[in-house]
Design a protein around this motif. Structure first.
Motif, PDB file in Angstrom:
ATOM      1  N   ARG A  93      -2.506  86.043  66.935  1.00 10.83           N
ATOM      2  CA  ARG A  93      -1.803  84.822  66.538  1.00 10.83           C
ATOM      3  C   ARG A  93      -2.084  84.522  65.075  1.00 10.83           C
ATOM      4  NH1 ARG A  93      -3.246  79.215  69.177  1.00 10.83           N
ATOM      5  NH2 ARG A  93      -2.922  80.381  71.119  1.00 10.83           N
ATOM      6  N   HIS A  95      -1.560  81.210  62.214  1.00  6.30           N
ATOM      7  CA  HIS A  95      -1.177  79.842  61.888  1.00  6.30           C
ATOM      8  C   HIS A  95      -1.141  79.742  60.367  1.00  6.30           C
ATOM      9  CE1 HIS A  95      -1.276  77.670  65.761  1.00  6.30           C
ATOM     10  NE2 HIS A  95      -2.209  78.537  66.113  1.00  6.30           N
ATOM     11  N   ALA A  96      -0.492  78.708  59.851  1.00  4.18           N
ATOM     12  CA  ALA A  96      -0.420  78.539  58.396  1.00  4.18           C
ATOM     13  C   ALA A  96      -0.194  77.081  58.056  1.00  4.18           C
ATOM     14  CB  ALA A  96       0.710  79.399  57.814  1.00  4.18           C
ATOM     15  N   VAL A 106      -3.045  80.986  55.225  1.00  2.00           N
ATOM     16  CA  VAL A 106      -2.766  81.685  56.484  1.00  2.00           C
ATOM     17  C   VAL A 106      -4.088  81.954  57.192  1.00  2.00           C
ATOM     18  CG1 VAL A 106      -1.791  83.773  57.521  1.00  2.00           C
ATOM     19  CG2 VAL A 106      -0.699  82.744  55.510  1.00  2.00           C
ATOM     20  N   LEU A 144       2.961  75.906  63.593  1.00  2.00           N
ATOM     21  CA  LEU A 144       1.983  76.512  62.700  1.00  2.00           C
ATOM     22  C   LEU A 144       0.758  75.624  62.497  1.00  2.00           C
ATOM     23  CD1 LEU A 144       4.288  78.150  59.996  1.00  2.00           C
ATOM     24  CD2 LEU A 144       3.053  79.261  61.853  1.00  2.00           C
ATOM     25  N   THR A 146      -2.453  73.780  63.693  1.00  2.00           N
ATOM     26  CA  THR A 146      -3.354  74.236  64.764  1.00  2.00           C
ATOM     27  C   THR A 146      -3.641  73.173  65.823  1.00  2.00           C
ATOM     28  OG1 THR A 146      -5.261  73.640  63.380  1.00  2.00           O
ATOM     29  CG2 THR A 146      -4.511  75.948  63.310  1.00  2.00           C
ATOM     30  N   SER A 244      -8.211  74.255  60.017  1.00  2.00           N
ATOM     31  CA  SER A 244      -7.575  75.534  60.350  1.00  2.00           C
ATOM     32  C   SER A 244      -8.375  76.703  59.799  1.00  2.00           C
ATOM     33  CB  SER A 244      -6.145  75.573  59.798  1.00  2.00           C
ATOM     34  OG  SER A 244      -5.352  74.576  60.389  1.00  2.00           O
TER      35      SER A 244
END
Length: 442
Positions: A93, A95-96, A106, A144, A146, A244
């Protein structure tokens, strides 16, 4: 409140581990993390070499101070995958960040990382009082960001029923909270307040419903805001912390004592440094929070500067947990405003405004440049149902202005708006409108 067996269904030995054993575990995991980062991530190898250190130089936890910091700019400069320590084929996975101020940051996760995240988020929810079999209404944003998925998988791991509502559509949120009889609300504090406000306008008293707990994070908030949420939603609102870059939500959480957030030291190492000199500060002193991950596989973070201003405490908590407590974050280095020589954090203004007579707990800070100086205008709303004219609004504004000056020491202008004029948050609240950039140089 003492700890119950339900709190410990995942790792009782970790949450109550004697501090000397916790330190031994941290040292072992930290040495492994440094070796992995040096071996697998060119950025860290270059940074360590420039600082004249190698992983084997770490023999005690205090030796970590010899190693260089990591900052958000490092993620942007190594965009998108330059800081990963595993092949892309092992990532399950990504996320960004939104990337509104440049390249997004990222972050990635292996299957093992997601398992750790779910366990720590489940541990966090249990610490705040959530229990298996309860229904959790998740109003954190999915995608995106979290927050949504982090809370979702943690709640499922805890054995709860999850309502994956995400943010927005507030009227429907209220209907589902009632119809599904959720006991736990997960949301940013500003959006939780928005839910309470809309419910009141619709004649719905959520205090008489099923909600008992709110787990709120993703933005700084004050004790005054907590009191507002407790009273208007009929809950006990708990602070949860995460970034994140470090993992997402679940890095730390308030237990039922609500006296600081327990930082999960079996997976993270916490430091406080002087924001100017970057030298370590003793336990209990205020400074910038720095976090090193101890178990992340895809994206190890070494001495990550969070920019959050807080202090740590290892005083025993009556809940029985031994992990360090992060006392409430008062603001961020990069959120600090300097108004006519006075340092101001938005959360300080919030603490003054929330609960002040005749105004609602909604505000924005407007920064402008007049000549060579920055000025602050605080926009607030009159309390709903307050049937008074502009002259009375101006009087309230002068009262608030005087209170801000006496408590914080900053001179500002206060504008009282009609109820509903300020924008409402569907996720993270926008507390500052900086008009200096639009105005250009003076």
């Amino acid at each position: 409140m003492s700890v119950t067996t339900a709190d410990y269904m995942f790792a009782p030995e970790a949450e109550t581990m004697p501090r000397h054993k916790l330190a031994d575990l941290q040292l072992k995991r930290l040495q492994q993390t440094l070796r992995c980062a040096y071996r697998s991530v060119p950025h860290y190898r270059k940074a360590f070499d420039a600082a004249g250190v190698v992983p084997d130089d770490l023999r005690t936890l205090e030796d970590l101070a010899k190693f260089p910091f990591t900052v958000k700019a490092d993620l942007r400069e190594n965009y998108p995958f330059g800081l990963f320590a595993v092949p892309r084929s092992e990532l399950v996975r990504l996320h960004a960040s939104s990337g509104t101020t440049g390249k997004p940051t990222v972050v990635g996760y292996t299957a093992g990382d997601l398992d750790t995240w779910a366990r720590l988020m489940a541990r966090s929810l249990a610490s705040a009082g959530a229990r298996p079999g309860q229904t959790i209404h998740n109003a954190y944003g999915y995608g995106l960001f979290t927050g949504g998925l982090g809370a979702h998988y943690g709640a499922e791991r805890l054995g709860c029923t999850v309502v994956p509502m995400s943010g927005g559509n507030t009227e429907k949120q209220i209907v589902l909270i009632q119809d599904f009889e959720a006991q736990v609300l997960c949301a940013t504090p500003s959006y939780a307040l928005n839910i309470a406000e809309v419910a009141e306008k619709e004649g719905v008293d959520l205090r008489k419903g099923s909600l008992r707990i709110a787990v709120c994070g993703a933005e700084p908030w004050s004790e005054a805001m907590r009191k507002e949420l407790d009273e208007r939603l009929g809950v006990r609102a708990h602070d949860i912390y995460g970034l994140s870059e470090i993992m997402g939500p679940g890095v730390a959480v308030e237990c039922q004592e609500r006296d600081g957030l327990h930082g999960w030291e079996d997976h993270f190492l916490f430091e406080i440094v002087d924001p100017e000199t970057l030298k370590p500060r003793p336990m209990g002193e205020t400074g910038e929070l720095v976090i090193t991950t101890l178990s992340k596989q895809a994206l190890p973070m070494i001495r990550y500067r969070t920019r959050d201003i807080t202090r740590l405490s290892v005083e025993p908590c009556s809940c029985g947990r031994t992990h360090v407590r992060i006392l409430r974050v008062t603001g961020r280095n990069d959120d600090m405003l300097i108004i006519r020589g006075v340092n101001v954090y938005p959360s300080q203004v919030e603490a003054v405004l929330v609960g002040f007579p005749n105004i609602a707990p909604h505000y924005q800070l407007v920064i402008q440049r007049e000549g060579m100086l920055d000025t602050l205008t605080v926009e607030v709303e009159a309390e709903p149902g307050l049937a008074i004219g502009q002259e009375a609004y101006d009087h309230i504004g002068r009262q608030v202005q005087h209170h801000i000056k006496s408590i914080i020491g900053v001179t500002c202008r206060v504008v009282v708006l009609s109820p509903g004029e300020l924008p409402r948050s569907q996720g993270k609240a926008i507390r500052v409108r900086d008009l200096r950039k639009k105005a250009g140089p003076a």
